[in-house]
Write an enzyme that holds these catalytic residues in place. Structure first.
Site, short mmCIF file in Angstrom:
data_model
loop_
_atom_site.label_atom_id
_atom_site.label_comp_id
_atom_site.label_asym_id
_atom_site.label_seq_id
_atom_site.Cartn_x
_atom_site.Cartn_y
_atom_site.Cartn_z
N GLU A 83 0.84 -1.19 0.00
CA GLU A 83 0.00 0.00 0.00
C GLU A 83 0.88 1.25 0.00
O GLU A 83 0.46 2.32 0.38
CB GLU A 83 -1.02 0.00 1.14
CG GLU A 83 -0.50 -0.32 2.51
CD GLU A 83 -1.59 -0.35 3.56
OE1 GLU A 83 -2.33 0.64 3.67
OE2 GLU A 83 -1.70 -1.37 4.26
N CYS A 120 -3.82 -3.56 4.28
CA CYS A 120 -2.89 -4.57 4.82
C CYS A 120 -3.27 -6.00 4.47
O CYS A 120 -2.48 -6.92 4.70
CB CYS A 120 -2.77 -4.43 6.34
SG CYS A 120 -2.26 -2.78 6.84
N HIS A 244 -3.19 -9.94 11.90
CA HIS A 244 -2.61 -8.69 11.40
C HIS A 244 -2.27 -7.84 12.64
O HIS A 244 -3.10 -7.68 13.53
CB HIS A 244 -3.59 -7.95 10.50
CG HIS A 244 -3.17 -6.54 10.22
ND1 HIS A 244 -1.92 -6.25 9.71
CD2 HIS A 244 -3.79 -5.34 10.39
CE1 HIS A 244 -1.80 -4.93 9.59
NE2 HIS A 244 -2.93 -4.36 10.00
N1 COA Z 1 0.98 3.09 30.39
C1 COA Z 1 0.35 1.99 29.89
N2 COA Z 1 -0.61 2.07 28.91
C2 COA Z 1 -0.90 3.28 28.39
C3 COA Z 1 -0.28 4.47 28.87
C4 COA Z 1 0.71 4.33 29.92
N3 COA Z 1 1.34 5.39 30.40
N4 COA Z 1 -0.77 5.52 28.19
C5 COA Z 1 -1.68 5.02 27.29
N5 COA Z 1 -1.76 3.67 27.43
C6 COA Z 1 -2.58 2.74 26.66
C7 COA Z 1 -4.01 3.21 26.43
O1 COA Z 1 -4.85 2.87 27.53
C8 COA Z 1 -4.36 2.46 25.16
O2 COA Z 1 -4.66 1.09 25.46
P1 COA Z 1 -6.17 0.52 25.36
O3 COA Z 1 -6.66 0.85 23.98
O4 COA Z 1 -6.01 -0.93 25.59
O5 COA Z 1 -6.93 1.24 26.40
C9 COA Z 1 -3.06 2.43 24.40
O6 COA Z 1 -2.03 2.67 25.35
C10 COA Z 1 -2.96 3.50 23.30
O7 COA Z 1 -3.23 4.74 23.88
P2 COA Z 1 -4.16 5.80 23.15
O8 COA Z 1 -4.29 7.00 24.00
O9 COA Z 1 -5.42 5.13 22.66
O10 COA Z 1 -3.20 6.12 21.91
P3 COA Z 1 -3.40 7.14 20.74
O11 COA Z 1 -4.74 7.75 20.73
O12 COA Z 1 -2.22 8.04 20.74
O13 COA Z 1 -3.27 6.19 19.45
C11 COA Z 1 -4.23 4.72 17.84
C12 COA Z 1 -3.82 4.90 19.30
C13 COA Z 1 -4.55 3.25 17.55
C14 COA Z 1 -5.46 5.58 17.54
C15 COA Z 1 -3.06 5.19 16.92
O14 COA Z 1 -1.91 4.46 17.20
C16 COA Z 1 -3.36 5.10 15.45
O15 COA Z 1 -4.04 5.95 14.87
N6 COA Z 1 -2.79 4.09 14.76
C17 COA Z 1 -2.91 3.92 13.31
C18 COA Z 1 -4.15 3.18 12.89
C19 COA Z 1 -4.13 1.74 13.29
O16 COA Z 1 -3.09 1.11 13.40
N7 COA Z 1 -5.33 1.15 13.48
C20 COA Z 1 -5.47 -0.24 13.87
C21 COA Z 1 -6.38 -1.02 12.99
S1 COA Z 1 -5.66 -1.28 11.40
#
Ligand code: COA
Length: 445
Positions: A83, A120, A244
């Site tokens: 991709e 993916c 994945h």
């Molecule tokens: N200690 C331990 N865990 C922590 C933490 C800390 N200090 N701070 C945050 N976390 C955890 C959160 O609780 C969360 O876990 P949970 O979902 O099990 O509750 C995780 O870490 C991620 O934190 P979050 O605040 O949700 O991260 P974010 O908003 O910055 O980003 C995504 C998360 C997935 C939205 C981001 O990585 C993203 O956009 N990724 C690309 C898209 C993707 O990969 N999608 C997946 C499907 S293909």
């Protein structure tokens, strides 16, 4: 019926590394455990300035062909899944063939080449194409080369920036394979979704939180569809479940949901009932909200049970070991998860021949696919031949300033020259632009 599947596999990581807790977290002002514990990632792989999706794909394929003693004539098709393509017409597989023809005698003039796109999941779709081609008897005894290659870069500052990665997985698909045989049975969960897309742009537009929900919804649909043709899946029948893996925290959610599903109406649910009650059933609730509240409560309790934790540690966690160190490889990610599990089993001295893997692929946009794989006799030799640990250890550990430069160097909208951080060694490298805007490559001894 002839067995068809993956005969051998090779992995090629980008030559650079970004330390997430050590280098990325302090710059973002975040707790390092958000990355190591929350997302489940220690580091991301990046391409050096002379690397791209073609060099990584060609390098993985080169290793694979050399190791298996193959010549171009032995290959009847080259399918590349990506991709991160940089051309809307000429497929990456033609560039890869051009690279390989520099180092092998002969050519790929009679091999069918293509490029697959569906976020993916395209790597698994290419695997299916190769499987179907061989099953249809059109391969003339030749093998298919399937390569999943991506540079998973997000815009600077995007929430996905922490989950970046770059690498390629090359797979040789044959009759009577040496690694895993693919099941005929498959299940799909597919819907028109807007969770992650790149409308003629390099970096994705992502609704991260929604993409997590869509992944789980489509994966559940795919599992139900798979069970409708293959029969109910039981957790004790599976050696590993490679999913994945955009980041390991995503798989943590998928594993829990999957376990709840496959233990429903089994003796495991009965055993667990004493400790956490039985699973909520929709028909026992007056409205959807109270049903969902009860489900959430059950899942929270389930994830704390000894039984679930043991199952997760055995069946899912080993699939994440490599991913933790490299980040998201998009199309290659589920294939890296399989590799990681088999590598773990080899190191643990486990005899896996005849055991079953349930493989859960996913692509945004969105589609999930589930199929089973049976581990073949002699699988150990194929996994023993990999040098994943050496590749990971050899990566150059970037400073924050290095990272900023290399992200710009790979940004198609920027024109910056960055000195290479590593010295290429027995690999293909990007060698500048041709007169029609094509990319050129050369092999460095
Ligand atoms: N200690 C331990 N865990 C922590 C933490 C800390 N200090 N701070 C945050 N976390 C955890 C959160 O609780 C969360 O876990 P949970 O979902 O099990 O509750 C995780 O870490 C991620 O934190 P979050 O605040 O949700 O991260 P974010 O908003 O910055 O980003 C995504 C998360 C997935 C939205 C981001 O990585 C993203 O956009 N990724 C690309 C898209 C993707 O990969 N999608 C997946 C499907 S293909």
């Amino acid at each position: 019926m002839t067995a068809v599947g993956i005969d051998a596999i090779e992995v090629w990581t980008g030559n650079l590394k970004l330390d997430l807790p050590g280098t990325f977290a302090p710059q973002k002002g975040e707790d390092p455990e958000k990355y190591t514990k929350g997302l489940g990632l220690n580091a991301s792989s990046f391409p050096d300035s002379y690397e791209d999706i073609v060099t990584m794909a060609a390098n993985a394929a080169h290793r694979l062909m050399e190791r298996k003693g193959l010549e171009p004539d032995d290959i009847g098709r080259i399918d590349v899944a990506t991709e991160s393509a940089f051309d809307n017409s000429k497929p990456v597989s033609t560039y890869v063939a051009g690279c390989l023809e520099q180092v092998f005698d002969g050519d790929f003039h009679h091999a069918n080449k293509g490029e697959r796109k569906f976020a993916c999941i395209a790597g698994t779709q290419s695997l299916d194409d190769a499987y179907n081609w061989i099953k249809a008897g059109r391969n003339r005894g030749r093998a298919a080369l399937v390569i999943a290659t991506d540079t998973a870069l997000y815009a600077r500052g995007d929430a996905g920036e922490a989950t970046q990665g770059a690498g390629a997985v090359a797979m040789l698909i044959t009759e009577e394979p040496g690694l895993v045989e693919l099941s005929t049975e498959q299940g799909y969960g597919s819907a028109d979704e807007t969770d992650f897309l790149k409308p003629n742009q390099q970096f994705p537009s992502v609704d991260g939180k929604r993409s997590v929900k869509v992944y789980l919804a489509r994966m559940r649909e795919a599992l139900e569809d798979y069970e409708s043709v293959a029969g109910d899946v039981h957790p004790d029948d599976l050696a590993f479940i490679p999913f994945h893996t955009p980041f390991p925290g995503m798989v943590r959610k998928a594993g829990l949901l999957g376990y709840r599903h496959i233990t429903r109406d089994t003796a495991i649910e009965d055993d667990l009932a004493e400790e956490i009650g039985r699973q909520p059933r929709a028909e026992a609730f007056d409205d959807e909200e109270s049903y969902h509240d009860a489900l959430r409560e059950y899942m929270d309790a389930l994830k704390g049970t000894e039984r679930y934790r043991e199952w997760y540690a055995q069946t899912i966690d080993p699939t994440l070991e490599v991913s933790r160190e490299v980040g998201n490889w998009y199309t290659g990610s589920v294939h890296l998860a399989r590799t990681s599990a088999l590598k773990h089993a080899l190191e643990a001295g486990r005899d896996l021949a005849g055991e079953t893997l349930l493989v859960g692929s996913y692509g945004s946009g969105a589609q999930a696919e589930i199929h089973a794989e049976t581990v073949c006799d002699g699988w150990e030799a194929e996994i023993e031949a990999l040098n994943v640990d050496e590749q990971l250890a050899a990566r150059y550990d970037m400073s924050w300033a290095d990272y900023e430069q290399i992200h710009d160097a790979h940004n198609h909208d920027m024109d910056v020259d960055v000195e290479e951080f590593t010295a290429p060694d027995a690999e293909f490298v990007f060698d500048g632009w041709g007169r029609m805007g094509e990319r050129k490559y050369r092999y460095v001894d």
